[in-house]
Structure formats: structure tokens, C-alpha cells
Design a protein around this motif. Structure first.
Motif, PDB file in Angstrom:
ATOM      1  N   GLN A 116       0.844  -1.192   0.000  1.00 25.49           N
ATOM      2  CA  GLN A 116       0.000   0.000   0.000  1.00 25.49           C
ATOM      3  C   GLN A 116       0.878   1.240   0.000  1.00 25.49           C
ATOM      4  OE1 GLN A 116      -3.400   0.735   0.184  1.00 25.49           O
ATOM      5  NE2 GLN A 116      -3.856  -1.384  -0.393  1.00 25.49           N
ATOM      6  N   ARG A 117       0.709   2.078  -1.012  1.00 26.95           N
ATOM      7  CA  ARG A 117       1.432   3.346  -1.076  1.00 26.95           C
ATOM      8  C   ARG A 117       0.423   4.453  -1.340  1.00 26.95           C
ATOM      9  NH1 ARG A 117       7.236   2.759  -4.228  1.00 26.95           N
ATOM     10  NH2 ARG A 117       8.161   1.243  -2.814  1.00 26.95           N
ATOM     11  N   LYS A 118       0.287   5.338  -0.368  1.00 32.79           N
ATOM     12  CA  LYS A 118      -0.647   6.450  -0.474  1.00 32.79           C
ATOM     13  C   LYS A 118      -2.057   5.955  -0.796  1.00 32.79           C
ATOM     14  CE  LYS A 118       2.898   9.764  -1.870  1.00 32.79           C
ATOM     15  NZ  LYS A 118       3.350  10.747  -2.864  1.00 32.79           N
ATOM     16  N   GLY A 119      -2.424   4.846  -0.152  1.00 34.41           N
ATOM     17  CA  GLY A 119      -3.767   4.325  -0.300  1.00 34.41           C
ATOM     18  C   GLY A 119      -4.018   3.541  -1.561  1.00 34.41           C
ATOM     19  N   GLU A 120      -3.000   3.255  -2.361  1.00 36.69           N
ATOM     20  CA  GLU A 120      -3.172   2.529  -3.612  1.00 36.69           C
ATOM     21  C   GLU A 120      -2.362   1.247  -3.591  1.00 36.69           C
ATOM     22  OE1 GLU A 120      -2.241   4.977  -6.908  1.00 36.69           O
ATOM     23  OE2 GLU A 120      -3.807   6.463  -6.499  1.00 36.69           O
ATOM     24  N   ASP A 121      -2.881   0.218  -4.276  1.00 36.13           N
ATOM     25  CA  ASP A 121      -2.158  -1.041  -4.416  1.00 36.13           C
ATOM     26  C   ASP A 121      -1.016  -0.870  -5.413  1.00 36.13           C
ATOM     27  OD1 ASP A 121      -3.712  -2.382  -2.636  1.00 36.13           O
ATOM     28  OD2 ASP A 121      -5.015  -3.302  -4.139  1.00 36.13           O
ATOM     29  N   GLU A 657       2.024  -1.748   4.987  1.00 36.56           N
ATOM     30  CA  GLU A 657       1.505  -0.401   5.226  1.00 36.56           C
ATOM     31  C   GLU A 657       2.659   0.581   5.395  1.00 36.56           C
ATOM     32  OE1 GLU A 657      -1.511   0.402   5.048  1.00 36.56           O
ATOM     33  OE2 GLU A 657      -2.561  -1.504   5.157  1.00 36.56           O
ATOM     34  N   GLU A 658       2.408   1.851   5.055  1.00 34.35           N
ATOM     35  CA  GLU A 658       3.388   2.893   5.297  1.00 34.35           C
ATOM     36  C   GLU A 658       3.622   3.038   6.795  1.00 34.35           C
ATOM     37  OE1 GLU A 658       2.964   6.049   1.709  1.00 34.35           O
ATOM     38  OE2 GLU A 658       1.489   6.121   3.300  1.00 34.35           O
TER      39      GLU A 658
END
Length: 905
Positions: A116-121, A657-658
Motif C-alpha cells: 500500500q502506497r498512499k492508499g493505492e495497491d 503499510e506505510e
């Protein structure tokens, strides 16, 4: 910074034909000024300069070779890279370019994971660290082409060293001899992977990059790869984007246009009045010359720069000179009693030798200037080279055809010589020029010594802002201002002033925002002058703030601090410990080894594209590339539908997750929300608070505080209306400081931006220009040595042009002392700037041309005589004197009109 500017210039203006200004602007900013540009071109340039160009070739980790490594990576999803027992990098995860995931999900042998990067797969693939570090540093060429399916791609080629390493890398990963499995080579651009074709054989120097590019994207990527990687990454979004008006005043532009129009009419009229029919032929040849020149420049999409127009001016001068040479030779042949047809033939044949010598020397010089020179010099060389080549064609061939037709049809004959050739300006002169040689040589030496002495005395005062740099201040007015009045009020108070009207957007009201550039090196001095000059007419910012309140402590498991939130202090927070040596992914630093030293650059950056390898031989199938299909049937995962989430596969896919930020360093301190009436950048708010600290006798260099905004990432100078202040000072003291900030804004005008600006011509660029000029002089010496069979001719020609340059330099330098007394002659305190450099280049061109014309006549007069006498020199100069005066007169007409009526430009 100079290396970064050079690299950006190589990308957006590789040929140097466009008048694009790049210079340092502040500490970590670069200003790019592009004249007459459309929005689509602006976006293209943004893409070119924000793609860093870091190209790498890495093998994907497969279960057949690296099963233990893959297990470790999947069992430790929090690790972005894997080390061995010695701390050396073994493998790392590389994100796949969005839209290209399917080709990686099909192969069950490789390791992939979802994060997950900035809410995107985002899909990532594991690559291994080989001992073959094949990067874009070894590229020698990259061109837009078409792949086997006809889609746009980028063809590239390595140098010998790169080809050898590439051959070793692909040779070590040949297909499995038992199963035929083809190991996959990942091609990574700017840390993103686009595709990873299978290798079926060893490949060496050539390859192909594909990935669903449009033709324009492929061309841009090829340009980026040719220019090499950038030494530092640029922000995707510019700090500011301004629509600028002309730097010169409207009245100056109108005067210059009018003066050029008048001069372009007077010169043809003079030629027609003096040479009659021959003058009409010369004007037609000149018109044809310019028509072809402009057509060629437009066909190659070259832009006429300031130096380019100087090249055109020199081309026009040489084109006129070519015709004058022919006409004066024709007059000589007729005076000797030759028949008209024979006179025409002899005149063109004998003048052609002189024309070719003079023009070839100029073309050699233009070639050297283009190959070695800077952008400004290249802009001069390109139109000059094309124009000189065309002028030889028009003056030797086209004019000859017209004269032959006119003679055969009896439009011209021996009885009407004065009609088709005009009257001679001078009769046969017998001036003893060599007798005055001791006096003229002495005078020249004295003038040169005086020129050098005055130039040294003026030191940097002789150079304009183009060479010294200075200060740039953006000024905002309450009401619309006349830019001419702004210039007039500031011209006597700020040196080397340049004012241009700008707007934040095309819809913003014009005439309220200006950029003031000056060679004054103190920003505070420039602001003080602006404040004293315009006073209440300038816009003031205002500040509203919330009452200081306590910064809450972080609840368990919930961080308060924002990622990247800076702490302003004389002792900044200690940076994170660098990774152990050898742990960074290889290829993070690379330089183009085939380029000149000024473009051998390091690399740093994040954003990227990805690429695909291809063939090094013209075959139906890429050499060593199996394509995108999986070599093991039955091991493919289901394909994701377009726009749907990544499908689940039998490969473990871990969601990473970040990581949250740490505790707020100002927990327990004081904070206040600041609201400005007009947006300001981070640096301005920091400086405003530091000023308030200093006024309160608090050490601004040791007091820790932070200025933050949710949209501010800690980089650049983006402006915002709201900022949050945090500090550990007492609440009462913070309230007092905020009031001080408010008063400071109320008392002082708002200057949205103010920065030190670098030179338009950087230091290394100035040296490179000198190298180019020196090399061109050396080529002149060699050519004339061969052509006239004596090195003295080459040395004399160079000595003459150096002499002319020094005299010109002295005239510019001494103007500061003459201006107070000769102002009625429009003499100003001139300085060396880019237009003056253009004048120098033009003078050099005319100097060489004049000298070679005389040398050619000396060779003709000398014949086979073993010695050259003073009488030979005198006779040659006298015979060419009429031509020299006519050519100089046509140029002088243009110069006088421009000087008197052209305005300050």
C-alpha cells in the motif's frame, strides 16, 4: 548546481538553437525562461526535466536460483532490501509501473508482493544484486523507433565496456538446459520497472525499450537517455509558474522593429541605386537567400535567438559582399576591354575563388563554434552556416544564370554599362598604404594597450548581469502600473535593470506583478530601493493567528508529528544514519561516459518509468528476448481486468503499510495557526519568525521551532496561506512574537519572492566559449596556411580579427568615461552582455571576410613570384578598396539606423 543546469540544458535545448535561459535562482532552485511557448510545450519540458533518467538492468529473483532469498523477502515484508551476513546488498524490491502488472503476475517463478502506497495497491518485484552493474552510464545513443509490432519504442546502444558487461550479464543467465526456462531481465528506469523479458541467448551492445509508449513519449525518453541522468531529482511541480511579458519595454521593441524595417529597405535601395540592374539581381539573390534560410530553419524547428539574428545579419552582409565582389570584378574586366559575355564569365570565375575562400573560412568557424561552443554560440553558428552555404549558391549560380539570360536577350550590352552596372564610387586609387604601416601599427598597439588597461581598471564593472548574476525580486502593486514608468523610476537607482511584467495565471490582471532583476548583489538594498521608490503603491501582506495553545502529547499508538515536518534550529535534527557501504541498490549513481566532462553527472531520484530489452541484430524476433509470455505453461495466474484490483495468486502477496511517523518533538510546547492574507512560502515564514526572535533579543539560531503545512513536503518554495507554528517557548513570549510578526508585515511591503540569481552565462560556459573561439582561430590558420601556401596568411588573419576585437573591447570599456561628455551622441556606459557578445561575433565574421578578400587579391597579383613586395600589397588593397568601402557602407547604413532609432536594445 552548475552540473544540474548543464544536464537540464542538454535535455531541453540540446542543439542550442532555442533562446532558453537557465540559471541558478536562490539556493536550491533553477529558473527556466522559455520565450513564446505554448502550454503543450511547457508540459513536455516539465516531463523532460523531472524524469531523472536512471537506467538499470537487473535480473529478477527466481525460485530456481534464489528460493532461500525469496523466502526471506516474503517472510520479512517490512524490509525493502535484503543483506547478507557481511552487510552487502543481495536483493531489493522494485515497484512495477502502473498498468504493466499482468506480465509479472503470469510467472510463478518470480517473487512479487502487493504493498500500500498512499492508499493505492502497488505491485513490487524482487530483483537480485549481480556483480555486473549495467546502467545507462554506458549508453552512447538512444533513438525513437518502432518495435516488431510497429508500436513506438526506444532503440539504444552501449559502448564497448557496456556491451561487454551486458554480454556477461546475459551470458550468465542462459535458459535452463533441462526445462528451457528463460530467466527474466528487468529493465528499470528511475526506480520503476516496466517489463522483464526472458533471455534466450547472450546479447551485447544493442537493445530496445518498449512499454506502451506513444511516439512523443518515446522521443522524450530517448532525449532523456541521450542527455544522461540528472545529478539531482527535481520536484514534479514547479515552485512557481509565471506568464511573463517582454523584458524590453514596449516602446523599445517598437523602435527596434521600426529600425530593422527601415534598414532592410535602405540597403536594397542603396544597392539598386548604385548598381542599377546588377543591384536588382543582388536584391533578388539576397531575398532568395533569406527565403531558403528561413525555410530550412523552420523545417528543422530551429528558433531564431538573439545570437541567431546576429548570424542572419552576418549572412546578409556576406551575401551582399559576394555580389559586390562579382560586380566590381565585372567592372574591371569591362575596363580592360573584354567582351561582355567574356567579362561575365571571367568575373564570376575569378570572384568565385574569393567567395569560396571567404565563405568556407566562415563555415569552418561556424562548425567549430557549434561543435565546441555554448548554447549562445550555437545559436549564432547554425543560421550562419546555413546562410553562408545558401549565399554561395545564390551569388555564384543564381546571379550567373540571370546575367547570362540578360546578355543573351540583349537586356544588357556594352553600350549601356552604366545602366546595368552603375558608376564607380572610386576611380583607380594609388594610395601607398604600406608607407603608413609603422604609424598605423604603433597606433594599433597603443589602442590595444589602452583597451586592456581600461578593461582591467573597470574589472567586474565591465560585465553586465548576464555574466555577474544579481538579485531577482518579485514586486506586487495594489493597482495597475505602466511598466515603462516602473523602469523609468528604477533605472537610475538599480544597475543593469531588467523589468518584466508577469502573472500567476493568464486570467490574473496584468500590470500589478513584476519581476525586477538587477546586478545589485544585496537583496535588502533592492527591497529598500523599491520601498522608497513606490512606497504605499506596493501591496502589503497581513497576518491573523490563533491564540497560542499547548501541543498535545501523542496518544499511545497515534503519532502527532507529520512525516517530513521540519524543525528549524541552528542545530538541525541529526539525519538518519546512511546505509552501510554497498547496501544501496546498484545503479543509483551513474554518468554518461561517452559525453564531455561537463555532462558526466551523478544521479539521485525516485520517480520513474520502466522499459523492455530488445534485439541487437535485425531479426524477426529480438535477440536474446523471449517476450512477455511465461516459459512454463500451467504456472500462469489469472489476468487482472483493466481498472480492477490486482488478482490473488498462489504467490504470497503481503500488504505492507506505510510506517507511521514518530512522536511530535514539540509535544508539551506551544502552537499557533497562522493565516496570511496572501500566500507565502516556508522560507518567508521562517525568516519572519526569526526576525521577530532577533527583535526580542532571543537567539534565532539556537531556538528550535517548526513551520509546517499539511501540503508542504519540506522541499521547494510552494506558497500557502496557512501555516502552523510550533515551539517550546513560553505562551506569553509566543504571543508577543506573533504580534511582532504582524506589525512587521503591516510596516513592510510584500515581495512574494526574492532570490539571488546566477549568470545567464555560467563560469564554465564562458571558458567553453573561449575554447571554441580559440579552436576556430586555429582552424582559420590551418586553412589559410594550406590555401595560400604560407602560415603567415593564417597568422595575419587571426591577428587582424584579434586586433578588431580588442579595439571593440576598448570602445566598450572607455564608454564609462565618455558618456558624461558625449551623451548627445547617445553614448552610454556600456557593459559586456549577451548582445555585446553577439556584436563581437559579428565583427569577427566581417573581419575574417574582409581579410581573406584582400589575401585572395594578393595571391592573384603575386602570381608565381617567389617574394611578396610592398607594391604587391598596395596594388591589391587599392584594387579591392572600392569593394571594401561598399560592403562597409551597406553595413554602416544598418548600424547607424539601429543605433539612432533602435532604442536601448
Amino acid at each position: 548546481m552548475d552540473e544540474l543546469i548543464a544536464a537540464i540544458r542538454e535535455r531541453i535545448n540540446p542543439g542550442g538553437q532555442r533562446e532558453i535561459t537557465l540559471r541558478k535562482h536562490g539556493v536550491e532552485q533553477i529558473e527556466i525562461i522559455i520565450p513564446e511557448v505554448e502550454e503543450a510545450e511547457v508540459q513536455r519540458i516539465k516531463r523532460l526535466i523531472t524524469t531523472t533518467g536512471n537506467l538499470q538492468f537487473r535480473m529478477l529473483a527466481t525460485k530456481r536460483k534464489y528460493s532461500d532469498l525469496i523466502d526471506r523477502a516474503l517472510d520479512n515484508p517490512q524490509l525493502p532490501q535484503l543483506m547478507d551476513a557481511n552487510g552487502q546488498l543481495r536483493a531489493w524490491w522494485v515497484p512495477v509501473k502502473s498498468g504493466m502488472e499482468d506480465s509479472f503476475l503470469k510467472d510463478a517463478q518470480i517473487a512479487v508482493r502487493k504493498v500500500q502506497r498512499k492508499g493505492e495497491d502497488v505491485l513490487e518485484v524482487l530483483v537480485v544484486s549481480e556483480n555486473k552493474n549495467v546502467t545507462g552510464a554506458y549508453l552512447v545513443d538512444a533513438r525513437q523507433g518502432a518495435d516488431q509490432t510497429g508500436n513506438p519504442c526506444v532503440n539504444f546502444e552501449f559502448d564497448e565496456a557496456g556491451g561487454r558487461l551486458f554480454g556477461e550479464l546475459t551470458g550468465d543467465n542462459q535458459p535452463d538446459t533441462q526445462t528451457g526456462y528463460q530467466y527474466r531481465l528487468g529493465i528499470i528506469l528511475d526506480d520503476y520497472m516496466y517489463s522483464a523479458p526472458g533471455l534466450k541467448s547472450r546479447i551485447y551492445k544493442r537493445g530496445e525499450i518498449t512499454g506502451g509508449f506513444s511516439k512523443q513519449e518515446a522521443e522524450e525518453l530517448a532525449a532523456v537517455l541521450r542527455a544522461g541522468s540528472l545529478p539531482a531529482a527535481l520536484a514534479k511541480d514547479p515552485i512557481s509558474e509565471l506568464f511573463s511579458g517582454p523584458t524590453l519595454g514596449r516602446d523599445t521593441i517598437e523602435k527596434s522593429t521600426f529600425a530593422m524595417l527601415i534598414s532592410s529597405i535602405l540597403v536594397p535601395l542603396f544597392m539598386i541605386a548604385y548598381y542599377r540592374f546588377s543591384g536588382i539581381v543582388a536584391v533578388f539573390a539576397l531575398f532568395l537567400n533569406l527565403l531558403v534560410l528561413f525555410a530550412v530553419m523552420l523545417s528543422v524547428k530551429a528558433v531564431f535567438t538573439l545570437t541567431g539574428f546576429a548570424g542572419v545579419a552576418l549572412t546578409v552582409g556576406m551575401a551582399v559582399d559576394n555580389n559586390v565582389l562579382v560586380f566590381e570584378r565585372l567592372r574591371e574586366e569591362l575596363e580592360r576591354g573584354a567582351a561582355l559575355r567574356m567579362a561575365i564569365r571571367n568575373a564570376f570565375n575569378r570572384a568565385s575563388t574569393t567567395i569560396i575562400d571567404a565563405n568556407l573560412t566562415t563555415m569552418i568557424t561556424a562548425t567549430v563554434l557549434y561543435v565546441i561552443g555554448t548554447d549562445q554560440v550555437k545559436g549564432f553558428a547554425v543560421p550562419l552556416w546555413i546562410g553562408v552555404l545558401v549565399s554561395m549558391y545564390t551569388s555564384i549560380f543564381v546571379a550567373r544564370i540571370i546575367f547570362d539570360i540578360a546578355e543573351k536577350r540583349r537586356w544588357i550590352n556594352e553600350s549601356n554599362i552604366s545602366w546595368f552596372l552603375g558608376t564607380r564610387m572610386l576611380g583607380r586609387t594609388k594610395i601607398d598604404f604600406m608607407r603608413a604601416f609603422p604609424f598605423t601599427a604603433t597606433a594599433s598597439v597603443l589602442f590595444i594597450i589602452l583597451s586592456v588597461a581600461v578593461s582591467i581598471n573597470r574589472d567586474k564593472g565591465l560585465l553586465d548581469i548576464d555574466f555577474t548574476g544579481g538579485v531577482s525580486v518579485q514586486t506586487l502593486f495594489n493597482n495597475t502600473q505602466d511598466i515603462e514608468q516602473v523602469r523609468k523610476k528604477l533605472s537610475d537607482r538599480l544597475p543593469d535593470l531588467a523589468v518584466s511584467g508577469v502573472s500567476l495565471m493568464e486570467e490574473e490582471k496584468q500590470g500589478v506583478r513584476f519581476i525586477v532583476n538587477t546586478s545589485e548583489m544585496e537583496t535588502d538594498t533592492v527591497k529598500r530601493v523599491l520601498t522608497e521608490t513606490f512606497g504605499g503603491e506596493l501591496t502589503h501582506n497581513s497576518l491573523e493567528f490563533s491564540p497560542p495553545s499547548a501541543v498535545a502529547s501523542s496518544p499511545p499508538g497515534e503519532p502527532v508529528g507529520k512525516p517530513g515536518e521540519p524543525v528549524e534550529s541552528a542545530e538541525p535534527a541529526k539525519p538518519a544514519e546512511p546505509a552501510a557501504e554497498g547496501t544501496a541498490p546498484p545503479g543509483g549513481e551513474q554518468s554518461r561516459r561517452d559525453l564531455p566532462p561537463r555532462t558526466m553527472l551523478a544521479f539521485a531520484g525516485e520517480d520513474s518509468l520502466a522499459v523492455m530489452l530488445a534485439d541487437n541484430e535485425p531479426a524477426a524476433e529480438p535477440d536474446g528476448v523471449a517476450g512477455e509470455k511465461s516459459p512454463d505453461p500451467g504456472e500462469q495466474a489469472p489476468k487482472a481486468a483493466e481498472g480492477e484490483p490486482l488478482p490473488e495468486t498462489d504467490i504470497p502477496a503481503h500488504v505492507v503499510e506505510e510506517q507511521p511517523a514518530g512522536p511530535d518533538p514539540f509535544a508539551g510546547g506551544v502552537q499557533s495557526e497562522l493565516k496570511f492574507s496572501m500566500p507565502v512560502n516556508h522560507e518567508a515564514v521562517v525568516q519572519l519568525f526569526k526576525t521577530a526572535l532577533d527583535e526580542a533579543n532571543i537567539d534565532s539560531e539556537t531556538t528550535a521551532f517548526s513551520i509546517s503545512n499539511p501540503e508542504y513536503d519540506g522541499l521547494g518554495s510552494a506558497t500557502h496561506s496557512s501555516w502552523t507554528l510550533k515551539t517550546m517557548l513560553p505562551t506569553e513570549k509566543v504571543a508577543s512574537l506573533l504580534e511582532s510578526m504582524k506589525r512587521d508585515l503591516d510596516d513592510n511591503p510584500l515581495f512574494p519572492t526574492s532570490n539571488m540569481i546566477g549568470t545567464s552565462v555560467a563560469g564554465h560556459t564562458q571558458v567553453l566559449a573561449l575554447y571554441a573561439l580559440t579552436a576556430s582561430w586555429l582552424c582559420i590558420i590551418i586553412y589559410l596556411w594550406i590555401r595560400f601556401q604560407g602560415v603567415a596568411f593564417g597568422l595575419a588573419a587571426v591577428a587582424a580579427l584579434v586586433h578588431d576585437v580588442f579595439i571593440m573591447l576598448g570602445a566598450v570599456a572607455v564608454s564609462i568615461y565618455l558618456a558624461p561628455f558625449l551623451g548627445f551622441l547617445l553614448i552610454d556606459q556600456f557593459k559586456i552582455n549577451l548582445p555585446i557578445v553577439v556584436a563581437f561575433l559579428t565583427i569577427i565574421g566581417f573581419s575574417v571576410n574582409d581579410t581573406i578578400v584582400i589575401f585572395d587579391r594578393i595571391r592573384e597579383v603575386r602570381g608565381k613570384s617567389p617574394e611578396m613586395t610592398k607594391d604587391m600589397v598596395n596594388l591589391s588593397v587599392n584594387q579591392t578598396l572600392s569593394r571594401t568601402l561598399l560592403t562597409s557602407l551597406t553595413v554602416l547604413i544598418v548600424v547607424v539606423v539601429l543605433y539612432i532609432s533602435g532604442g536601448d536594445a
